[in-house]
Design a protein around this motif. Structure first.
Motif, PDB file in Angstrom:
ATOM      1  N   ILE A   1       2.136   1.624  -3.561  1.00 21.86           N
ATOM      2  CA  ILE A   1       1.093   2.072  -4.483  1.00 21.86           C
ATOM      3  C   ILE A   1       0.769   3.538  -4.234  1.00 21.86           C
ATOM      4  O   ILE A   1       0.639   4.338  -5.144  1.00 21.86           O
TER       5      ILE A   1
ATOM      6  N   GLN B   1       0.832  -1.202   0.000  1.00 18.17           N
ATOM      7  CA  GLN B   1       0.000   0.000   0.000  1.00 18.17           C
ATOM      8  C   GLN B   1       0.867   1.253   0.000  1.00 18.17           C
ATOM      9  O   GLN B   1       0.516   2.262  -0.602  1.00 18.17           O
TER      10      GLN B   1
ATOM     11  N   PRO C   1     -14.763  -7.005  -9.031  1.00 21.24           N
ATOM     12  CA  PRO C   1     -13.323  -6.765  -9.251  1.00 21.24           C
ATOM     13  C   PRO C   1     -12.587  -6.710  -7.923  1.00 21.24           C
ATOM     14  O   PRO C   1     -13.145  -6.332  -6.888  1.00 21.24           O
ATOM     15  N   LEU C   2     -11.330  -7.080  -7.954  1.00 18.87           N
ATOM     16  CA  LEU C   2     -10.495  -7.053  -6.755  1.00 18.87           C
ATOM     17  C   LEU C   2      -9.275  -6.186  -7.033  1.00 18.87           C
ATOM     18  O   LEU C   2      -8.578  -6.397  -8.026  1.00 18.87           O
ATOM     19  N   ASP C   3      -9.038  -5.214  -6.151  1.00 15.47           N
ATOM     20  CA  ASP C   3      -7.846  -4.391  -6.333  1.00 15.47           C
ATOM     21  C   ASP C   3      -6.628  -5.112  -5.747  1.00 15.47           C
ATOM     22  O   ASP C   3      -6.740  -6.203  -5.176  1.00 15.47           O
ATOM     23  N   ALA C   4      -5.475  -4.484  -5.894  1.00 12.28           N
ATOM     24  CA  ALA C   4      -4.235  -5.151  -5.499  1.00 12.28           C
ATOM     25  C   ALA C   4      -4.217  -5.487  -4.014  1.00 12.28           C
ATOM     26  O   ALA C   4      -3.733  -6.550  -3.609  1.00 12.28           O
TER      27      ALA C   4
ATOM     28  N   GLY D   1      -4.543  -2.908 -13.230  1.00 21.67           N
ATOM     29  CA  GLY D   1      -5.876  -2.489 -12.833  1.00 21.67           C
ATOM     30  C   GLY D   1      -6.603  -3.469 -11.949  1.00 21.67           C
ATOM     31  O   GLY D   1      -7.814  -3.351 -11.745  1.00 21.67           O
ATOM     32  N   GLY D   2      -5.870  -4.431 -11.416  1.00 21.96           N
ATOM     33  CA  GLY D   2      -6.508  -5.422 -10.546  1.00 21.96           C
ATOM     34  C   GLY D   2      -7.183  -6.527 -11.333  1.00 21.96           C
ATOM     35  O   GLY D   2      -7.184  -6.531 -12.570  1.00 21.96           O
ATOM     36  N   TRP D   3      -7.734  -7.457 -10.582  1.00 18.21           N
ATOM     37  CA  TRP D   3      -8.413  -8.602 -11.213  1.00 18.21           C
ATOM     38  C   TRP D   3      -9.879  -8.257 -11.474  1.00 18.21           C
ATOM     39  O   TRP D   3     -10.522  -7.600 -10.650  1.00 18.21           O
ATOM     40  N   ARG D   4     -10.374  -8.693 -12.616  1.00 15.41           N
ATOM     41  CA  ARG D   4     -11.790  -8.516 -12.929  1.00 15.41           C
ATOM     42  C   ARG D   4     -12.420  -9.873 -13.212  1.00 15.41           C
ATOM     43  O   ARG D   4     -11.749 -10.765 -13.741  1.00 15.41           O
TER      44      ARG D   4
ATOM     45  N   HIS E   1      -1.515  -4.412  -9.697  1.00 16.32           N
ATOM     46  CA  HIS E   1      -2.059  -3.058  -9.548  1.00 16.32           C
ATOM     47  C   HIS E   1      -1.972  -2.295 -10.865  1.00 16.32           C
ATOM     48  O   HIS E   1      -2.922  -1.638 -11.284  1.00 16.32           O
TER      49      HIS E   1
ATOM     50  N   ALA F   1      -4.424   3.209 -10.847  1.00 12.22           N
ATOM     51  CA  ALA F   1      -4.266   1.776 -11.023  1.00 12.22           C
ATOM     52  C   ALA F   1      -3.494   1.393 -12.267  1.00 12.22           C
ATOM     53  O   ALA F   1      -2.759   0.444 -12.268  1.00 12.22           O
TER      54      ALA F   1
END
Lengths: 233, 194
Positions: free
Chosen positions: A45, A42, B21-24, B64-67, B61, A50
């Motif tokens: 980032i 975190q 969706p899941l962010d990092a 754009g993370g997992w979708r 990240h 993103a």
């Protein structure tokens, strides 16, 4: 999926030793401090968007030798840049074209087991800060905030960014964001035009974290200064 | 450990697929241990696993993370991990550094010293047998045989046809099994390591 073959560890026809070994490995876990890792992630980032545009802008700014704004953005995204492969970072080709998708694109081969007796000294994992008290979260939060402040200052006031990074090192000597602070210090020194100090700090960084989150970018700074007599390309 | 998005690592393909969706950060909470273990099983040195795990999630990240889609979060992350581990291996070789088998230092919940010793030997054998496979075959073998993912899930995550998954798995099994058989025959040599 029902069409999948039976896993070896569940296959009565597989050798017992093979089945038991695979079962043992499947039940093993790799040591990882998830809380510290999440805090570090975190922190890395930060306020970084993103994907895509900001990263591209930052890379352009850096590559063109633009001013401190570029340095500041880079300070935030450099970890992400390092997180990609060099091909990704250097090549303008679309990512999908480089993803390993065919059998023909061979991956590095590993050693044959014929060399079983090779005795490699087992280096101990690097010590990592571990606290279990309730103030740990607060300490991590303060450390992250300090790094965020330092990054924010890089654009407008690299001297302050440098001061904050060094203050963070004093306040959090065993902190989890030491690589981030060290990278900020390199960039701040660069922004101040203190090229020899920037290069020295970069070299110290690479000695300490040769595969750290910013190592690739820091290495480019060193390489650039070697080639052109200046830290910035 | 469950993440807010409901993507707590199941370790196998039978768990529910997240529908958001899941962010990092959510991915890290749910799957950091999976990624760390997978990197170890791919041959990354234990001392590098934490840093490489960070890299995997930073790339996640950046993407754009997992979708929600055909790939599960685990196999989606595995594809990134293969790339990160491959690059790390190339870098390590360039610098003439000595790599070790990360699998050796994985731990288990085994209670007694005797069982722990047996587990250590098992890990050494598996690690060295995995060392006979290139990363592409090792990834498929580990995901299927150890992590319990389905072939369809592996195909979706790695972005390869399922037929390629089957062919890699077949080849990897043959080579792994032969290597393991040889290793079982020389336990004394293994005990000298480490």
């Amino acid at each position: 999926m029902s069409g999948d073959p039976t896993r070896l560890r569940d296959d009565p026809g597989a050798p017992d030793a093979l089945r038991s070994d695979l079962a043992a490995v499947a039940g093993a876990t790799t040591p990882l401090d998830v809380d510290a890792g999440l805090a570090r992630l975190q922190g890395a980032i930060g306020t970084l968007p993103a994907a895509g545009t900001a990263l591209g802008k930052a890379a352009l700014l850096w590559g063109g030798g633009a001013g401190l704004a570029g340095v500041a953005i880079l300070g935030v995204v450099v970890g992400v840049m390092r997180a990609t492969t060099p091909e990704e970072a250097a090549s303008p080709r679309p990512r999908a074209a480089r993803v390993e998708r065919t059998e023909a694109k061979a991956m590095p081969a590993a050693p044959e087991p014929a060399a079983v007796p090779e005795a490699e000294p087992a280096a101990e994992p690097r010590p990592r800060p571990r606290t279990t008290s309730a103030d740990r979260d607060d300490r991590i939060a303060r450390e992250i905030a300090g790094v965020a402040d330092a990054r924010s200052a890089l654009a407008s006031d690299p001297a302050r960014a440098l001061s904050l990074a060094r203050q963070g090192d004093r306040d959090f000597p065993g902190g989890i964001l030491r690589p981030e602070r060290a990278a900020i210090a390199v960039l701040a020194l660069d922004g101040l035009g203190r090229t020899s100090e920037s290069r020295a700090a970069a070299e110290r960084y690479l000695q300490r974290w040769p595969r750290g989150p910013f190592a690739e970018r820091i290495r480019r700074i060193v390489d650039s200064s070697e080639g052109e007599g200046a830290v910035r390309p | 450990m469950k993440d807010p998005g409901g993507a707590g690592h199941e370790g196998a393909s039978g768990g529910p697929l997240p529908d958001v969706p899941l962010d990092a950060a959510a991915l890290y909470r749910g799957h950091a241990r999976f990624v760390a273990g997978f990197l170890s099983r791919l041959g990354s040195a234990q001392e590098d696993v934490a840093d490489l795990t960070q890299e995997v999630f930073l790339v996640a990240h950046r993407r754009g993370g997992w979708r929600p889609g055909p790939a599960r979060p685990t196999t989606w992350l595995a594809e990134i991990a293969v790339r990160v581990a491959s690059q790390s291996r190339r870098t390590v070789r360039r610098r003439h550094e000595v790599a070790d088998d990360g699998l050796d230092r994985q731990t288990s919940s085994t209670a007694t010293p005797a069982e722990a010793a047996e587990t250590t030997e098992a890990m050494e054998r598996v690690s060295r047998a995995l060392g006979t496979l290139d990363v592409a075959h090792r990834a498929v073998f580990v995901l299927f045989e150890i992590e319990g993912e389905s072939c369809d899930g592996i195909a979706a995550g790695l972005g390869i046809p399922v037929g390629t998954v089957y062919s890699r798995l077949h080849a990897a099994r043959r080579k792994f099994t032969a290597a393991h058989e040889r290793l079982v025959a020389v336990p004394a040599a293994l005990r000298e390591v480490g």
